[in-house]
Write a protein that holds these residues in place. Sequence first.
Motif, PDB file in Angstrom:
ATOM      1  N   LEU A  63       7.071  -9.391  -1.789  1.00 47.15           N
ATOM      2  CA  LEU A  63       7.439  -9.226  -0.401  1.00 47.15           C
ATOM      3  C   LEU A  63       6.429  -8.298   0.263  1.00 47.15           C
ATOM      4  O   LEU A  63       6.067  -7.268  -0.296  1.00 47.15           O
ATOM      5  CB  LEU A  63       8.850  -8.626  -0.302  1.00 47.15           C
ATOM      6  N   GLU A  64       5.967  -8.689   1.441  1.00 48.47           N
ATOM      7  CA  GLU A  64       4.969  -7.885   2.149  1.00 48.47           C
ATOM      8  C   GLU A  64       5.418  -7.644   3.581  1.00 48.47           C
ATOM      9  O   GLU A  64       6.112  -8.475   4.174  1.00 48.47           O
ATOM     10  CB  GLU A  64       3.603  -8.574   2.125  1.00 48.47           C
ATOM     11  N   ALA A  65       5.033  -6.477   4.123  1.00 44.86           N
ATOM     12  CA  ALA A  65       5.404  -6.131   5.487  1.00 44.86           C
ATOM     13  C   ALA A  65       4.405  -5.142   6.063  1.00 44.86           C
ATOM     14  O   ALA A  65       3.759  -4.390   5.332  1.00 44.86           O
ATOM     15  CB  ALA A  65       6.807  -5.522   5.526  1.00 44.86           C
ATOM     16  N   ASP A  66       4.274  -5.160   7.392  1.00 42.45           N
ATOM     17  CA  ASP A  66       3.575  -4.102   8.100  1.00 42.45           C
ATOM     18  C   ASP A  66       4.613  -3.023   8.399  1.00 42.45           C
ATOM     19  O   ASP A  66       5.678  -3.318   8.956  1.00 42.45           O
ATOM     20  CB  ASP A  66       2.967  -4.614   9.405  1.00 42.45           C
ATOM     21  N   VAL A  67       4.317  -1.790   8.025  1.00 38.23           N
ATOM     22  CA  VAL A  67       5.276  -0.692   8.174  1.00 38.23           C
ATOM     23  C   VAL A  67       4.701   0.339   9.135  1.00 38.23           C
ATOM     24  O   VAL A  67       3.639   0.912   8.884  1.00 38.23           O
ATOM     25  CB  VAL A  67       5.584  -0.022   6.817  1.00 38.23           C
ATOM     26  N   MET A  84       9.648  -2.060  10.214  1.00 32.82           N
ATOM     27  CA  MET A  84       9.039  -2.922   9.207  1.00 32.82           C
ATOM     28  C   MET A  84       9.069  -4.379   9.657  1.00 32.82           C
ATOM     29  O   MET A  84      10.144  -4.960   9.832  1.00 32.82           O
ATOM     30  CB  MET A  84       9.761  -2.764   7.864  1.00 32.82           C
ATOM     31  N   LEU A  85       7.904  -4.950   9.872  1.00 34.10           N
ATOM     32  CA  LEU A  85       7.779  -6.358  10.224  1.00 34.10           C
ATOM     33  C   LEU A  85       7.334  -7.115   8.981  1.00 34.10           C
ATOM     34  O   LEU A  85       6.191  -6.996   8.529  1.00 34.10           O
ATOM     35  CB  LEU A  85       6.756  -6.545  11.348  1.00 34.10           C
ATOM     36  N   PHE A  86       8.259  -7.880   8.391  1.00 37.22           N
ATOM     37  CA  PHE A  86       7.949  -8.588   7.149  1.00 37.22           C
ATOM     38  C   PHE A  86       7.079  -9.801   7.456  1.00 37.22           C
ATOM     39  O   PHE A  86       7.346 -10.564   8.395  1.00 37.22           O
ATOM     40  CB  PHE A  86       9.235  -8.974   6.438  1.00 37.22           C
ATOM     41  N   THR A  87       6.031  -9.953   6.648  1.00 40.25           N
ATOM     42  CA  THR A  87       5.006 -10.951   6.937  1.00 40.25           C
ATOM     43  C   THR A  87       4.880 -12.039   5.881  1.00 40.25           C
ATOM     44  O   THR A  87       4.306 -13.093   6.155  1.00 40.25           O
ATOM     45  CB  THR A  87       3.640 -10.257   7.091  1.00 40.25           C
ATOM     46  N   ALA A  88       5.375 -11.800   4.670  1.00 40.31           N
ATOM     47  CA  ALA A  88       5.221 -12.796   3.608  1.00 40.31           C
ATOM     48  C   ALA A  88       6.250 -12.555   2.513  1.00 40.31           C
ATOM     49  O   ALA A  88       6.710 -11.433   2.300  1.00 40.31           O
ATOM     50  CB  ALA A  88       3.812 -12.723   3.013  1.00 40.31           C
ATOM     51  N   GLU A 144       0.832  -1.206   0.000  1.00 37.29           N
ATOM     52  CA  GLU A 144       0.000   0.000   0.000  1.00 37.29           C
ATOM     53  C   GLU A 144       0.868   1.259   0.000  1.00 37.29           C
ATOM     54  O   GLU A 144       0.600   2.221  -0.720  1.00 37.29           O
ATOM     55  CB  GLU A 144      -0.922   0.013   1.221  1.00 37.29           C
ATOM     56  N   LEU A 145       1.917   1.248   0.804  1.00 37.17           N
ATOM     57  CA  LEU A 145       2.832   2.388   0.862  1.00 37.17           C
ATOM     58  C   LEU A 145       3.496   2.627  -0.489  1.00 37.17           C
ATOM     59  O   LEU A 145       3.554   3.757  -0.979  1.00 37.17           O
ATOM     60  CB  LEU A 145       3.899   2.147   1.934  1.00 37.17           C
ATOM     61  N   LEU A 146       3.989   1.558  -1.110  1.00 35.54           N
ATOM     62  CA  LEU A 146       4.675   1.690  -2.394  1.00 35.54           C
ATOM     63  C   LEU A 146       3.733   2.118  -3.509  1.00 35.54           C
ATOM     64  O   LEU A 146       4.161   2.674  -4.519  1.00 35.54           O
ATOM     65  CB  LEU A 146       5.351   0.367  -2.757  1.00 35.54           C
ATOM     66  N   GLY A 147       2.438   1.858  -3.325  1.00 35.45           N
ATOM     67  CA  GLY A 147       1.470   2.216  -4.355  1.00 35.45           C
ATOM     68  C   GLY A 147       0.944   3.635  -4.253  1.00 35.45           C
ATOM     69  O   GLY A 147       0.185   4.076  -5.117  1.00 35.45           O
ATOM     70  N   VAL A 172      20.013  -6.342   2.853  1.00 35.61           N
ATOM     71  CA  VAL A 172      19.396  -7.119   3.920  1.00 35.61           C
ATOM     72  C   VAL A 172      18.423  -8.133   3.328  1.00 35.61           C
ATOM     73  O   VAL A 172      17.514  -7.757   2.579  1.00 35.61           O
ATOM     74  CB  VAL A 172      18.652  -6.190   4.904  1.00 35.61           C
ATOM     75  N   ALA A 173      18.610  -9.396   3.646  1.00 35.27           N
ATOM     76  CA  ALA A 173      17.684 -10.441   3.217  1.00 35.27           C
ATOM     77  C   ALA A 173      16.457 -10.416   4.124  1.00 35.27           C
ATOM     78  O   ALA A 173      16.578 -10.406   5.348  1.00 35.27           O
ATOM     79  CB  ALA A 173      18.361 -11.802   3.268  1.00 35.27           C
ATOM     80  N   CYS A 174      15.274 -10.402   3.528  1.00 30.56           N
ATOM     81  CA  CYS A 174      14.035 -10.277   4.289  1.00 30.56           C
ATOM     82  C   CYS A 174      13.087 -11.427   3.962  1.00 30.56           C
ATOM     83  O   CYS A 174      12.977 -11.852   2.820  1.00 30.56           O
ATOM     84  CB  CYS A 174      13.338  -8.952   3.967  1.00 30.56           C
ATOM     85  N   LYS A 175      12.417 -11.900   4.991  1.00 23.25           N
ATOM     86  CA  LYS A 175      11.391 -12.931   4.859  1.00 23.25           C
ATOM     87  C   LYS A 175      10.423 -12.756   6.016  1.00 23.25           C
ATOM     88  O   LYS A 175      10.609 -11.874   6.869  1.00 23.25           O
ATOM     89  CB  LYS A 175      12.028 -14.326   4.885  1.00 23.25           C
ATOM     90  N   ALA A 176       9.399 -13.586   6.067  1.00 18.49           N
ATOM     91  CA  ALA A 176       8.446 -13.506   7.172  1.00 18.49           C
ATOM     92  C   ALA A 176       9.188 -13.702   8.501  1.00 18.49           C
ATOM     93  O   ALA A 176       9.916 -14.673   8.668  1.00 18.49           O
ATOM     94  CB  ALA A 176       7.360 -14.559   7.011  1.00 18.49           C
ATOM     95  N   GLY A 177       9.006 -12.747   9.420  1.00 21.21           N
ATOM     96  CA  GLY A 177       9.686 -12.813  10.707  1.00 21.21           C
ATOM     97  C   GLY A 177      10.891 -11.897  10.813  1.00 21.21           C
ATOM     98  O   GLY A 177      11.464 -11.743  11.895  1.00 21.21           O
TER      99      GLY A 177
END
Length: 273
Positions: free
Chosen positions: A65-69, A25-29, A3-6, A41-46
């Motif tokens: 990639l998805e996250a709560d920001v 940023m908490l990455f979720t998926a 949503e932020l990027l859009g 930085v490598a990012c994944k859920a968690g």
Amino acid sequence: MSELLGRVSPSHFASPQRPGFHLLMLFTAGKGEHFLDFRRVACKAGTLVHARPGQVQQFVLGQDLEADVLLFTPEFIFPSISVSSGTASASLIDDIATEDVTELRSDALGNIANVMSAIRRAYSKADDSRVSAAIFQHLLHAMLLMIAGHYVKRDAPSITDTHKRTFQKFRRAVDAEFKQTRSVEHYAEAIGCSAKSLRRACTIACGAPPKAVIEQRLILEAKRLLAQTGLTVEAIAIRPGFSEPTNFVKFFRRHGGIRPLDFRLKFPGARAA
């Protein structure tokens, strides 16, 4: 995050950002990457990524990639006490969120995700009242304390509380004054310890002497300016206190391993900009 990027055109986020607020940023998926102060930085859920005010960060577009920001200003954080010592600290987030990137344990992930969900629900019903603001402040406080619980359990036993506190004070002092002085003795006096004690604390906490920490802070600021601004090398040299651009170029190459303009071209955000 999607949503932020859009919200704006892709070209806005294709360039490095240096916000004056916090991004938690908490990455979720999904799986992907994020740039934080020129680290990939490598990012994944968690994965929990914390971009602090003044840091350069950059989204990598086109990822699954998805996250709560969570975005908030430094002034919005409750003052707090040190988790380890009970002494007053500059701010809760400086004292407990000691790392920029971490992989959360399953128990910590569940707790932090629950608070993030509560913040999201409160946001959907928010108004401009003081009560609404107070709810957000307390939820943010709870979020930071949840993160504190994760870090407290991960503290290395080889780092004593005294050395850790000394190193944290030193880093804050360097952030505030690195443009004015590189004197180890000055910083030791400013935080109330001897130069010998400061050297020992730095060696234990990060494996480097205080002088190296100061020099790397100078290099980091120069990199941030090279990546995020269009300033010339001459203009950037003045910011950290170099009287001659040639001295700055030599310093950058000696400690950064590359010439300033080569770094600007190498960092991917510079090409996008």
